[in-house]
Design an enzyme around this catalytic site. Sequence first.
Site, PDB file in Angstrom:
ATOM      1  N   ARG A 236       0.894  -1.476  -0.377  1.00 62.33           N
ATOM      2  CA  ARG A 236       0.012   0.000   0.393  1.00 62.33           C
ATOM      3  C   ARG A 236       1.016   1.248  -0.195  1.00 62.33           C
ATOM      4  O   ARG A 236       2.068   1.177   0.498  1.00 62.33           O
ATOM      5  CB  ARG A 236      -0.671  -0.465   1.396  1.00 62.33           C
ATOM      6  CG  ARG A 236      -1.721  -1.057   0.977  1.00 62.33           C
ATOM      7  CD  ARG A 236      -2.926  -0.620  -0.131  1.00 62.33           C
ATOM      8  NE  ARG A 236      -4.393  -1.150   0.003  1.00 62.33           N
ATOM      9  CZ  ARG A 236      -4.130  -3.029  -0.523  1.00 62.33           C
ATOM     10  NH1 ARG A 236      -3.254  -3.416  -1.583  1.00 62.33           N
ATOM     11  NH2 ARG A 236      -5.061  -3.305  -0.790  1.00 62.33           N
ATOM     12  N   ASP A 260       4.368  -0.333  -6.726  1.00 62.01           N
ATOM     13  CA  ASP A 260       2.535  -1.094  -8.074  1.00 62.01           C
ATOM     14  C   ASP A 260       1.658  -0.146  -7.314  1.00 62.01           C
ATOM     15  O   ASP A 260       0.797  -0.281  -7.980  1.00 62.01           O
ATOM     16  CB  ASP A 260       2.553  -1.871  -7.682  1.00 62.01           C
ATOM     17  CG  ASP A 260       1.453  -2.600  -8.222  1.00 62.01           C
ATOM     18  OD1 ASP A 260       1.384  -3.097  -9.339  1.00 62.01           O
ATOM     19  OD2 ASP A 260       0.751  -3.615  -7.989  1.00 62.01           O
ATOM     20  N   GLU A 265      -3.256   7.873  -4.233  1.00 60.52           N
ATOM     21  CA  GLU A 265      -3.554   6.959  -5.891  1.00 60.52           C
ATOM     22  C   GLU A 265      -4.797   7.228  -6.071  1.00 60.52           C
ATOM     23  O   GLU A 265      -5.885   7.257  -5.682  1.00 60.52           O
ATOM     24  CB  GLU A 265      -3.035   5.225  -5.419  1.00 60.52           C
ATOM     25  CG  GLU A 265      -3.101   4.440  -5.943  1.00 60.52           C
ATOM     26  CD  GLU A 265      -3.036   3.133  -5.884  1.00 60.52           C
ATOM     27  OE1 GLU A 265      -3.775   2.290  -5.879  1.00 60.52           O
ATOM     28  OE2 GLU A 265      -1.974   2.796  -5.220  1.00 60.52           O
ATOM     29  N   HIS A 284      -1.092  -0.326 -10.011  1.00 60.62           N
ATOM     30  CA  HIS A 284      -1.581  -1.153  -8.852  1.00 60.62           C
ATOM     31  C   HIS A 284      -2.396  -2.572  -9.696  1.00 60.62           C
ATOM     32  O   HIS A 284      -3.305  -3.037  -9.295  1.00 60.62           O
ATOM     33  CB  HIS A 284      -2.779  -0.391  -8.572  1.00 60.62           C
ATOM     34  CG  HIS A 284      -3.019  -0.936  -6.785  1.00 60.62           C
ATOM     35  ND1 HIS A 284      -4.003  -0.313  -5.598  1.00 60.62           N
ATOM     36  CD2 HIS A 284      -2.721  -2.636  -6.413  1.00 60.62           C
ATOM     37  CE1 HIS A 284      -3.333  -1.063  -4.864  1.00 60.62           C
ATOM     38  NE2 HIS A 284      -3.075  -2.230  -5.150  1.00 60.62           N
TER      39      HIS A 284
END
Length: 324
Positions: A236, A260, A265, A284
Amino acid sequence: MTSTPDIVVLREGTEGLSMEPYAAELRKRLPNRTVALARTPTEERELVSHARIVTGITLDESLLSRASKLELFACTFAGTDHVPVDELAARGVAVTNAGGIHAPGIAEQALGNMLVFTRRLHEGWRRKQRAEWRHFQSGELTGCTVTIIGLGSIGQALVQRLQGFEVDTIGIRYTPERGGPTDEVCGFDEAAIHDALSRSDFVVVACPLTDETRGLIGEAELATMPPHAVLINTARGPIVDTGALVSALRANAISGAALDVTDPEPLPEAHPLWTLENCLITPHTGGHTPKHWERLADIVAENVGRLDAGEELKNQIVAPSKPQ
């Protein structure tokens, strides 16, 4: 439309995937059960009122108030912070998650990122785009030290895939006394983390986001990592202090990062991380796999039998408390 389904699949998909194949996979595994896919809000409200088991991203208040027969909510995400877990628990409804189904893909992507930075494949791609035949130096993964923060399903899958690469591994987990698959295991205390980081060529973040892990990798931790080290975040975004990471990458305080997940985000178009050549970014997608629904259907189908038998559920977040 079936009025008395055993299992209801809610309509909202996940990760760009339709719920239709998920319902089909459940039907394959549970041929003696009725699996209904709710395609509209009206169908969701009608079907949920009769179902013992509901599976989807979450249950909103309008659905939960109708779910008088519900015994199990099977979340299609690994994280359940968006699910009304406390209210479900108060109603005696079991809750499970999709933990583990993303582990193979995320582990493969983390390993791929290690090889990209070690062999400098991203530099090869840049030169190919310029039609530039000019040699550059690469390294070896052999002999490197990889620290994995979190030894859950993702961390374990990565350790498994690192076997054969002749690397040393350090695992960081909440319960170091339990050991683990890595060569060394330590806890989350500050001294142990900094010791591990100081010896790392790669640091892979694979732990859940909690109050303890939020901002776990900040300015001090990045300063402890060797200048040639690479940070890989598979977990995260807020586990890593974004501002501190940008500063470290700009100053070449660490060699690079593969993200990622980011904080914020989605990553805004004007964010400085986009402009840094030593930062690889994927949106992601580390857990994406064509086997997504197959793996999740395996878990849910197994839990149907366990629920009937009064056994502990796989991936259980909340235990059932209604009489079986």
